[in-house]
Design an enzyme around this catalytic site. Structure first.
Site, PDB file in Angstrom:
ATOM      1  N   ASP A  40      84.251 -56.169  27.324  1.00 43.39           N
ATOM      2  CA  ASP A  40      84.162 -57.879  27.657  1.00 43.39           C
ATOM      3  C   ASP A  40      82.626 -58.176  27.332  1.00 43.39           C
ATOM      4  O   ASP A  40      82.416 -58.961  26.602  1.00 43.39           O
ATOM      5  CB  ASP A  40      84.453 -58.263  29.015  1.00 43.39           C
TER       6      ASP A  40
ATOM      7  N   TYR B 257      92.979 -46.702  36.762  1.00 44.60           N
ATOM      8  CA  TYR B 257      93.954 -47.665  36.773  1.00 44.60           C
ATOM      9  C   TYR B 257      95.425 -46.916  36.869  1.00 44.60           C
ATOM     10  O   TYR B 257      96.461 -47.819  37.161  1.00 44.60           O
ATOM     11  CB  TYR B 257      94.273 -48.147  35.089  1.00 44.60           C
TER      12      TYR B 257
ATOM     13  N   ASP C  56      86.874 -51.348  29.975  1.00 41.29           N
ATOM     14  CA  ASP C  56      87.312 -52.378  30.154  1.00 41.29           C
ATOM     15  C   ASP C  56      86.300 -53.366  30.344  1.00 41.29           C
ATOM     16  O   ASP C  56      86.049 -54.376  29.630  1.00 41.29           O
ATOM     17  CB  ASP C  56      88.267 -52.619  31.552  1.00 41.29           C
TER      18      ASP C  56
ATOM     19  N   ASP D  52      75.716 -47.855  33.823  1.00 39.71           N
ATOM     20  CA  ASP D  52      74.832 -48.951  34.184  1.00 39.71           C
ATOM     21  C   ASP D  52      73.765 -49.360  33.143  1.00 39.71           C
ATOM     22  O   ASP D  52      73.436 -50.294  32.835  1.00 39.71           O
ATOM     23  CB  ASP D  52      74.294 -49.075  35.826  1.00 39.71           C
TER      24      ASP D  52
ATOM     25  N   LYS E  89      79.313 -41.786  34.444  1.00 42.57           N
ATOM     26  CA  LYS E  89      78.470 -42.153  35.718  1.00 42.57           C
ATOM     27  C   LYS E  89      78.294 -40.673  36.358  1.00 42.57           C
ATOM     28  O   LYS E  89      78.714 -40.550  37.558  1.00 42.57           O
ATOM     29  CB  LYS E  89      79.105 -43.217  36.472  1.00 42.57           C
TER      30      LYS E  89
END
Ligand code: IPM
Ligand code: MG
Length: 355
Positions: free
Chosen positions: A247, A142, A243, A219, A187
Site C-alpha cells: 500500500d 493470515y 500487504d 520498519d 523483523k
C-alpha cells in the site's frame, strides 16, 4: 486462442472497474483473434448476501476449473459485523489458498506522466521509482490459528522452511530478470519466523550468485520506501509485511488505483486483481479508476496466457491515454481533463493497437 476466465466482480467499485477491464479484453480478443469466455463467480459480500457464505465451494470450483481468475474487490461496511470467519475478505483468503497462489507480484512503478501525482518531493521522484514487491500470499499470520477467548485474542504467525524457500526462489528469479538486486524484508531482531526467513534466503542466495541479496528490517523498509525508493529493485517479504508495504509503495507512485497484481502458484492458472479495495464510498458513481483492473488483465495475458504482445498493447494504450491529459479523480491534477470510470475504459480501448 480460447481462454476461460473466471470473473469475480465482487463488492463496491469491483463491478464497475471489472466491466472496463472486460471491455479492454474484448477489444484485445477482436484485434488478435482470441476468444475469451467469461464465467461470473460470486465472492465476498455479494456471496454472503446470496448464499450466506463469502465463497461457497461451487463458486471456488468455477475458479479452479478456469484458465485464470480476474477479480475486482471485495468487502464493505455493510458486512463489518459478520463473524470473522464469514467476512467478505475470508472469501478472498480462501480463494488464494484454494488456488495455491503463494506468490503475489505487486509492481511499484511511476508512470512518467504522473510524476506530479506522487506525494514525494520531486527530487526523490526524479531518481526513479521502479520496483516489485514479491509477497508471500498463503502463509504467515493470515493463515495461522485465530481465536478470541474472553478478553484475549490470538493470531498465530508460522512459516516453514519450504514455504519460505518457494517464495524466496520467486524473489531471486524475479530479480534475475530485472536489476539483479533482491532485498529480503523481515523483523529478525524480534521474530523467530523472521530469523528463519533470513536464514533460508541466505542459503538460497548461493544458488543465485548473479543476484545481490540484502536484508532489511521491515520498519526500516517502510522508511526507506519514502526516503529513497530508487534503491529498490525487488523486495521479497512475508504475507502481512507485503500487504502493508505494498500500500505504501503504491501511494508513492501517485495512486493505488493504478496498480495491478498477479498471484501465481505451481500452475499457469493465476489470480489477477488490482491492489486497491472496494472503496464503497465512491461505488456506483462512475468515478473509480479502472486502470489497476485493466493492467491486471494485461498481467493475466502475459503471465498466464503467454500473450506478451497483447499485454504490451494494453500497457501502451494506458500510456497513450495518460499522454492525452485525461485523468480520473484520484490522479487529477491542474491542467488535466477529468473523466469517469467508464469513459476511461472507452478511451483505453480506442487507443489499443496491435503490437
Ligand atoms: C490486499 C488486501 C487483502 C489482504 C484483504 C482484503 C484481505 O488488503 O490484497 O492487499 O490483506 O491481502
Ligand atoms: Mg492490502
Amino acid at each position: 486462442m480460447v481462454k476461460n476466465i473466471a470473473v469475480i466482480r465482487g463488492d463496491g467499485i469491483g463491478p464497475e472497474i471489472i466491466s472496463e477491464a472486460l471491455k479492454v479484453l474484448d477489444k484485445v480478443a477482436a484485434l488478435y483473434g482470441h476468444t475469451f469466455n467469461y464465467t461470473d463467480v460470486d465472492m465476498g459480500g455479494c456471496a454472503i448476501d446470496k448464499y450466506g457464505d463469502p465463497l461457497p465451494e461451487h463458486e471456488l470450483n468455477k475458479c479452479l476449473s478456469s484458465d485464470s481468475v480476474l477479480l475486482g474487490a471485495v468487502g464493505g461496511d455493510k458486512w463489518n459485523d459478520v463473524p470473522g470467519n464469514m467476512r467478505p475478505e475470508k472469501g478472498l483468503l480462501r480463494l488464494r489458498a484454494g488456488m495455491g497462489v503463494y506468490s503475489n507480484n505487486r509492481p511499484a512503478k511511476i508512470w512518467r506522466q504522473l510524476s506530479d501525482a506522487s506525494p514525494l518531493k520531486k527530487s526523490i521522484v526524479d531518481e526513479g521509482i521502479d520496483f516489485i514487491i514479491v509477497r508471500e500470499l498463503i502463509g504467515g499470520i493470515y493463515f495461522g490459528e485465530h481465536k478470541t477467548e474472553g478478553d484475549t485474542a490470538v493470531d498465530v504467525l508460522r512459516y516453514s522452511e519450504s514455504e519460505i524457500e518457494r517464495i524466496g526462489r520467486i524473489g531471486f528469479e524475479t530479480a534475475r530478470k530485472r536489476g539483479k538486486k533482491l532485498c529480503s524484508v523481515e523483523k529478525s531482531n524480534v521474530l523467530d519466523s523472521s530469523r528463519l526467513w533470513k536464514k533460508v534466503m541466505h542459503r538460497l542466495s548461493a544458488e543465485y550468485p548473479d543476484v545481490e541479496l540484502s536484508d532489511m528490517l521491515v520498519d526500516n523498509c517502510a522508511m526507506q520506501i519514502v526516503k529513497n525508493p530508487a534503491q529498490f529493485d525487488v523486495i521479497v517479504t512475508e504475507n502481512m509485511f507485503g500487504d502493508i508495504l505494498s500500500d505504501e509503495a503504491s501511494m508513492i507512485t501517485g495512486s493505488i488505483g493504478m496498480i495491478p497484481s498477479s498471484s501465481l502458484g505451481a500452475t499457469s492458472c493465476g489470480l489477477y486483481e488490482p491492489i486497491h479495495g472496494s472503496a464503497p464510498d465512491i461505488a456506483g458513481k462512475d468515478i473509480a479508476n479502472p486502470v489497476g483492473a485493466i493492467l491486471s488483465a494485461a498481467m493475466m495475458l502475459r503471465f498466464s496466457f503467454d500473450m506478451e504482445n497483447e499485454a504490451t498493447a494494453i500497457e501502451n494504450a494506458v500510456s497513450k491515454y495518460l499522454d492525452s491529459g485525461l485523468r480520473t479523480a484520484d490522479i487529477m491534477s491542474e491542467g488535466m481533463t477529468l473523466v469517469g470510470c467508464s469513459k476511461c475504459g472507452d478511451l483505453i480501448c480506442d487507443n489499443l493497437r496491435k503490437e
